[in-house]
Write a protein that holds these residues in place. Structure first.
Motif, PDB file in Angstrom:
ATOM      1  N   UNK A   9     -34.984 -22.632 -18.905  1.00 43.42           N
ATOM      2  CA  UNK A   9     -35.773 -22.327 -20.094  1.00 43.42           C
ATOM      3  C   UNK A   9     -36.241 -20.893 -20.218  1.00 43.42           C
ATOM      4  N   UNK A  10     -36.162 -20.105 -19.139  1.00 45.06           N
ATOM      5  CA  UNK A  10     -36.620 -18.716 -19.115  1.00 45.06           C
ATOM      6  C   UNK A  10     -38.062 -18.606 -19.612  1.00 45.06           C
ATOM      7  N   UNK A  11     -38.904 -19.547 -19.162  1.00 47.49           N
ATOM      8  CA  UNK A  11     -40.313 -19.503 -19.566  1.00 47.49           C
ATOM      9  C   UNK A  11     -41.250 -19.406 -18.375  1.00 47.49           C
ATOM     10  N   UNK A  12     -40.760 -19.699 -17.159  1.00 52.55           N
ATOM     11  CA  UNK A  12     -41.659 -19.810 -16.016  1.00 52.55           C
ATOM     12  C   UNK A  12     -41.111 -19.118 -14.765  1.00 52.55           C
ATOM     13  N   UNK A  13     -40.250 -19.799 -14.029  1.00 51.70           N
ATOM     14  CA  UNK A  13     -39.792 -19.272 -12.737  1.00 51.70           C
ATOM     15  C   UNK A  13     -39.046 -17.952 -12.859  1.00 51.70           C
ATOM     16  N   UNK A  14     -38.102 -17.858 -13.773  1.00 50.19           N
ATOM     17  CA  UNK A  14     -37.348 -16.606 -13.923  1.00 50.19           C
ATOM     18  C   UNK A  14     -38.256 -15.480 -14.385  1.00 50.19           C
ATOM     19  N   UNK A  26     -40.060  -0.140  -9.636  1.00 49.32           N
ATOM     20  CA  UNK A  26     -39.985   0.116 -11.074  1.00 49.32           C
ATOM     21  C   UNK A  26     -38.692   0.784 -11.525  1.00 49.32           C
ATOM     22  N   UNK A  27     -37.901   1.306 -10.568  1.00 51.22           N
ATOM     23  CA  UNK A  27     -36.640   1.951 -10.932  1.00 51.22           C
ATOM     24  C   UNK A  27     -35.503   0.959 -11.143  1.00 51.22           C
ATOM     25  N   UNK A  28     -35.717  -0.307 -10.778  1.00 49.98           N
ATOM     26  CA  UNK A  28     -34.714  -1.332 -11.010  1.00 49.98           C
ATOM     27  C   UNK A  28     -34.673  -1.701 -12.487  1.00 49.98           C
ATOM     28  N   UNK A  29     -33.509  -2.092 -12.957  1.00 50.59           N
ATOM     29  CA  UNK A  29     -33.397  -2.701 -14.276  1.00 50.59           C
ATOM     30  C   UNK A  29     -33.362  -4.202 -14.026  1.00 50.59           C
ATOM     31  N   UNK A  30     -34.440  -4.884 -14.418  1.00 51.78           N
ATOM     32  CA  UNK A  30     -34.543  -6.318 -14.202  1.00 51.78           C
ATOM     33  C   UNK A  30     -34.667  -7.003 -15.560  1.00 51.78           C
ATOM     34  N   UNK A  31     -33.863  -8.023 -15.762  1.00 54.15           N
ATOM     35  CA  UNK A  31     -33.934  -8.842 -16.968  1.00 54.15           C
ATOM     36  C   UNK A  31     -33.947 -10.297 -16.532  1.00 54.15           C
ATOM     37  N   UNK A  32     -34.451 -11.149 -17.399  1.00 54.33           N
ATOM     38  CA  UNK A  32     -34.392 -12.582 -17.136  1.00 54.33           C
ATOM     39  C   UNK A  32     -33.928 -13.275 -18.404  1.00 54.33           C
ATOM     40  N   UNK A  33     -33.284 -14.420 -18.192  1.00 53.64           N
ATOM     41  CA  UNK A  33     -32.734 -15.154 -19.333  1.00 53.64           C
ATOM     42  C   UNK A  33     -32.623 -16.627 -18.985  1.00 53.64           C
ATOM     43  N   UNK A  34     -32.379 -17.420 -20.013  1.00 46.81           N
ATOM     44  CA  UNK A  34     -32.248 -18.853 -19.816  1.00 46.81           C
ATOM     45  C   UNK A  34     -30.938 -19.388 -20.351  1.00 46.81           C
ATOM     46  N   UNK A  35     -30.405 -20.398 -19.653  1.00 51.15           N
ATOM     47  CA  UNK A  35     -29.195 -21.040 -20.149  1.00 51.15           C
ATOM     48  C   UNK A  35     -29.516 -21.869 -21.390  1.00 51.15           C
ATOM     49  N   UNK A  36     -30.782 -22.282 -21.505  1.00 49.87           N
ATOM     50  CA  UNK A  36     -31.290 -22.967 -22.700  1.00 49.87           C
ATOM     51  C   UNK A  36     -32.676 -22.400 -22.987  1.00 49.87           C
ATOM     52  N   UNK A  37     -32.739 -21.114 -23.279  1.00 51.51           N
ATOM     53  CA  UNK A  37     -34.013 -20.398 -23.422  1.00 51.51           C
ATOM     54  C   UNK A  37     -34.967 -21.092 -24.390  1.00 51.51           C
ATOM     55  N   UNK A  38     -36.215 -21.215 -23.958  1.00 55.03           N
ATOM     56  CA  UNK A  38     -37.228 -21.902 -24.752  1.00 55.03           C
ATOM     57  C   UNK A  38     -37.761 -21.030 -25.887  1.00 55.03           C
ATOM     58  N   UNK A  39     -37.617 -19.710 -25.740  1.00 50.67           N
ATOM     59  CA  UNK A  39     -38.121 -18.805 -26.764  1.00 50.67           C
ATOM     60  C   UNK A  39     -39.578 -18.423 -26.569  1.00 50.67           C
TER      61      UNK A  39
END
Length: 140
Positions: A9-14, A26-39
Motif C-alpha cells: 500500500x505504500x502507506x506505512x512500512x515502506x 541525505x545524499x542517497x536518492x530514496x523513493x518508496x512505492x506500492x504495488x497497490x498504492x493506497x494514495x
C-alpha cells in the motif's frame, strides 16, 4: 546511489523505511512505492516516525508504475505481498532484496496495543535498514 523501497500500500512500512534510510544519508536518492498504492500515508506511521524525530508527513503514496522506467541500485521489498508481486525492472536493478516486516496497520486490540505494534515495527525497520545501510552503502 538510488534505492526504491516497495510495499503493497505504500502507506506505512515502506514510508518508515524511506524516512529512516534518507535520514542515515541525505545524499542517497530514496523513493518508496506500492504495488497497490493506497494514495495516502498511515497517520500512525507518520506519528511513530515523528516520535523518532523524522518527519515523513510530506511523503506521497505512489504506485510502483511511476518508477518502472528508472534505473535503481537497490529495489527492496518490505512486505511479502510486494515481494511476491514485485514487477520486473528488467536490466535496470543492480540488486533486489527483501527485508520483511509485520504490518502494524493490521494490529487489533486496544489503542495502546496497536500503538505499541507501530513502535515495535518502526524500531525493527530502523534496525533492519541501519544494518542494510552499514553493510551495503556506507562503505562505498
Amino acid at each position: 546511489m538510488k534505492v526504491l523501497i516497495l510495499c503493497t500500500g505504500n502507506s506505512c512500512r515502506s514510508q518508515m523505511a524511506h524516512g529512516f534510510l534518507q535520514s542515515f544519508d541525505p545524499n542517497l536518492t530514496v523513493c518508496s512505492a506500492g504495488t497497490e498504492a493506497s494514495g495516502k500515508l498511515n497517520e500512525k506511521a507518520v506519528a511513530a516516525m515523528k516520535e523518532a524525530g523524522i518527519d515523513i508527513s510530506h511523503h506521497t503514496s505512489d504506485s510502483v508504475e511511476k518508477y518502472l522506467d528508472e534505473e535503481w541500485d537497490y529495489v527492496i521489498t518490505v512486505c511479502g505481498g510486494a515481494n511476491e508481486s514485485c514487477p520486473a525492472f528488467t536490466g535496470k536493478v543492480k540488486h533486489r532484496l527483501h527485508i520483511g516486516f509485520d504490518d502494524p496497520s493490521h494490529a487489533t486490540g486496544t489503542d495502546e496495543f496497536i500503538w505499541s505494534e507501530f513502535l515495535r515495527v518502526r524500531d525493527e525497520i530502523r534496525a533492519g535498514f541501519w544494518k542494510f545501510y552499514n553493510e551495503n552503502i556506507k562503505s562505498i
